[in-house]
Design a protein around this motif. Structure first.
Motif, short mmCIF file in Angstrom:
data_model
loop_
_atom_site.label_atom_id
_atom_site.label_comp_id
_atom_site.label_asym_id
_atom_site.label_seq_id
_atom_site.Cartn_x
_atom_site.Cartn_y
_atom_site.Cartn_z
N PHE A 1 -7.95 21.45 -6.12
CA PHE A 1 -8.00 20.93 -4.73
C PHE A 1 -7.54 19.21 -5.39
CE2 PHE A 1 -10.67 17.46 -2.40
CZ PHE A 1 -11.29 18.36 -1.72
N ALA A 2 -6.65 19.17 -4.37
CA ALA A 2 -6.04 17.93 -4.70
C ALA A 2 -5.78 16.91 -3.44
CB ALA A 2 -4.52 17.58 -5.20
N PRO A 3 -6.20 15.85 -3.15
CA PRO A 3 -6.18 14.19 -2.44
C PRO A 3 -4.57 13.90 -2.49
CG PRO A 3 -7.80 13.95 -3.77
CD PRO A 3 -7.40 15.25 -3.69
N PHE A 4 -4.04 14.07 -0.67
CA PHE A 4 -3.20 13.53 -1.53
C PHE A 4 -2.46 11.85 -1.07
CE2 PHE A 4 0.83 11.45 1.16
CZ PHE A 4 2.20 12.41 1.03
N GLY A 5 -1.48 11.33 -1.04
CA GLY A 5 -1.23 10.03 -1.40
C GLY A 5 -2.37 9.19 -1.57
N ILE A 6 -2.70 8.93 -3.09
CA ILE A 6 -3.26 8.56 -3.73
C ILE A 6 -2.97 7.65 -5.00
CG2 ILE A 6 -5.15 8.62 -5.44
CD1 ILE A 6 -6.24 9.75 -2.89
N ASP A 7 -1.92 6.42 -4.40
CA ASP A 7 -1.37 5.42 -5.59
C ASP A 7 -2.26 3.34 -4.24
OD1 ASP A 7 0.27 5.35 -3.56
OD2 ASP A 7 1.41 7.16 -4.69
#
Ligand code: N0T
Length: 521
Positions: free
Chosen positions: A347-353
């Motif tokens: 499971f990978a949330p996007f826009g993590i920076d």
């Protein structure tokens, strides 16, 4: 530990996907592993940006960073390769003790060749674009052009060859995504003369056989779906040939991600990325792209019905469920629990920076420690039993639930027991659940042994009932231990009893793992 081994440059086992009875696990260093991932923003694939990426990855407690490797970046001039970003990224991932999933932004990035080098994307003669039914040229490149396949494949092969050289022993990189959200917006298929000729011919035998159809032309066999199915087949064939050539260099798991269509309705393919692996063409993609290990959905709809329906569509006996992307807004975080309940391997949330970019309305309006908190807590909780959960999931012993949007409870059927998960209750006393102020709760349950379950959750209450009558008088919770795992062994911390168990097991925002034992009397 394997990561320490890897950090010292010693050999670890090759990552691979295993299947048992239609269930899956991603094997990392020889054992099942859950990807608790974080994808960086699209333009964060530069050395100068990495200092803004790692703190966010650490913040959410992800174990894996998903990062683009762009064709324009590795082959700016035809035949001249530059892997300096990849080398920098690898070194930093090892320093941060994180795994990587690399995303090949090649011929397709959200349907377009934006991430292809200029010598590709500005040369329509050599690398032809899709032309739609009205004769209008689209941005998307045609999947039927041999020169495009040739060029993309050559670059991807160079990428995989380099990856093997720099990571073939340590396996920091777990998987590679081949292209990104393939398909075409604004054309259901390619109508150039080259494509038309193929369309007027017969459906290839392999596809006819796989779908158990009678042979014929695309229009004969698929009727009103012919255009889209044709585009899906040739897009999948293109991607498969790129992936297969890459695997010949370095055979780690490879997957594709999907820009979704409406999970409930027969949405007009002119209104989504047609030809990409949407739910209606999964059988075609499976038949046409055997080198692709899995097809993962990119889920950017906050609704519970949409989300869980999509999980059902991509969890198949022939497909491991991997939520390749999802929104980074707080309400998405709870879906990691439903993903596990659908036997998800990641499971990978996007826009993590922390670059300051946000993709609202798809995700959150602001990215900081506070808005990321629900991801942080769930990843911390699940990360603490990562290997245990992944191994039990492969055996079909994991259940999970996320807070619905309309209802305030869900029921999990554990076989001998039934677990009711309720949201928005106080910790003491019985009441009617009203839901959390915003849907945010979730629970995961895993069977360790008969009558023994791991239970963990976030902003939820779990009540059990016996589903199959056993024992003369009934059953009881014999003990509830709070504890944690150390090198695969359960370490007891305390017993929960009295107020802590009289009104169900209440999970707050504190990550707690319980081991519940049932007995009959
Ligand atoms: C995703 C991401 C990135 C309201 C969007 C989602 C990523 C790509 N595309 O931030 O661009 O690289 O895979 C498209 C979802 C459209 C949904 C519109 C419905």
């Amino acid at each position: 530990t394997p990561m320490a081994r890897a950090a010292e440059g010693r050999s670890t086992e090759m990552p691979r996907i295993v299947r048992e009875d239609g269930r899956y696990a991603l094997m990392v260093d020889g054992a099942p592993y859950l990807v608790l991932g974080a994808q960086a923003n699209n333009s964060s694939n530069w050395p100068s940006v990495l200092p803004q990426v790692w703190p966010a990855v650490e913040q959410v407690q992800a174990n894996t960073l998903l990062m683009p490797i762009a064709w324009q970046q590795i082959e700016p001039k035809e035949g001249q390769f530059d892997f300096s970003f990849l080398d920098t990224l690898l070194a930093q991932a090892r320093e941060h003790d994180k795994h990587l999933v690399l995303l090949w932004f090649g011929t397709w990035k959200n349907n377009s060749p934006a991430y292809a080098p200029d010598w590709v994307k500005l040369n329509n003669d050599r690398f032809p674009r899709v032309v739609n039914a009205k004769g209008v040229m689209r941005g998307s490149l045609s999947p039927l052009a041999p020169a495009t396949l040739e060029a993309d494949r050559r670059a991807f092969v160079a990428f995989m060859r380099h990856l093997k050289q720099v990571d073939g022993q340590q396996h920091t990189v777990l998987m590679v995504q081949v292209e990104n959200e393939t398909g075409t917006y604004g054309a259901v298929r390619d109508f150039t003369p080259l494509a038309q000729k193929v369309f007027d011919g017969k459906v290839p035998d392999d596809l006819v056989k796989a779908l158990k159809k009678k042979p014929g032309t695309w229009a004969d066999v698929f009727g009103k779906d012919a255009d889209e199915f044709f585009h899906a087949y040739y897009t999948a064939r293109f991607v498969d040939q790129v992936a297969a050539a890459g695997k010949a260099e370095y055979p780690i798991p490879m997957y594709v991600n999907a820009a979704l269509r409406d999970p409930f309705k027969d949405q007009d393919p002119a209104t989504y990325s047609a030809g990409g692996p949407t739910w209606n063409v999964l059988d075609i993609w499976k038949a046409a792209a055997p080198a692709i290990d899995l097809i993962g959905p990119d889920i950017y709809d906050r609704g519970y019905e949409f989300y869980t329906k999509t999980l059902e569509q991509y969890k198949r006996p022939d497909n491991a469920l991997f939520v390749a992307e999802t929104g980074n807004d707080a309400v998405y975080a709870r879906y990691v629990f439903a993903t596990l309940g659908h036997q998800g391997i990641g499971f990978a949330p996007f826009g993590i920076d922390y670059t300051g970019y946000v993709n609202y309305p798809l995700g959150a309006t602001k990215i900081n420690a506070e808005t990321l908190e629900p991801f942080t807590v769930s990843f911390k909780l699940l990360g603490a039993m990562n290997r245990e959960l992944a191994a039990l999931s492969l055996k079909g012993k994991v259940w999970g639930a996320s807070e619905p949007t309309a209802d305030h409870s869900n029921v999990l059927d554990l076989g001998p027991y039934k677990a009711t998960v309720s949201y928005g209750l106080p910790q003491f006393g019985d009441a009617k659940p009203t839901g959390n102020e915003k849907p945010s709760g979730g629970v995961v349950i895993a069977e360790l042994a008969p009558n023994e379950y791991l239970v963990a959750g976030y902003r939820a209450r779990v009540d059990f009932a016996q589903a199959i009558k056993a024992g003369k008088n009934g059953y009881m919770i014999a003990s509830v231990e709070e504890g944690h795992f150390e090198n695969g062994k359960w370490v007891f911390e305390r017993l929960w009893n009295g107020d802590q168990t009289d009104y169900g097991l209440n999970f707050t925002t504190v990550p707690q793992i319980l081991k519940v034992r049932f007995a009959t009397f």
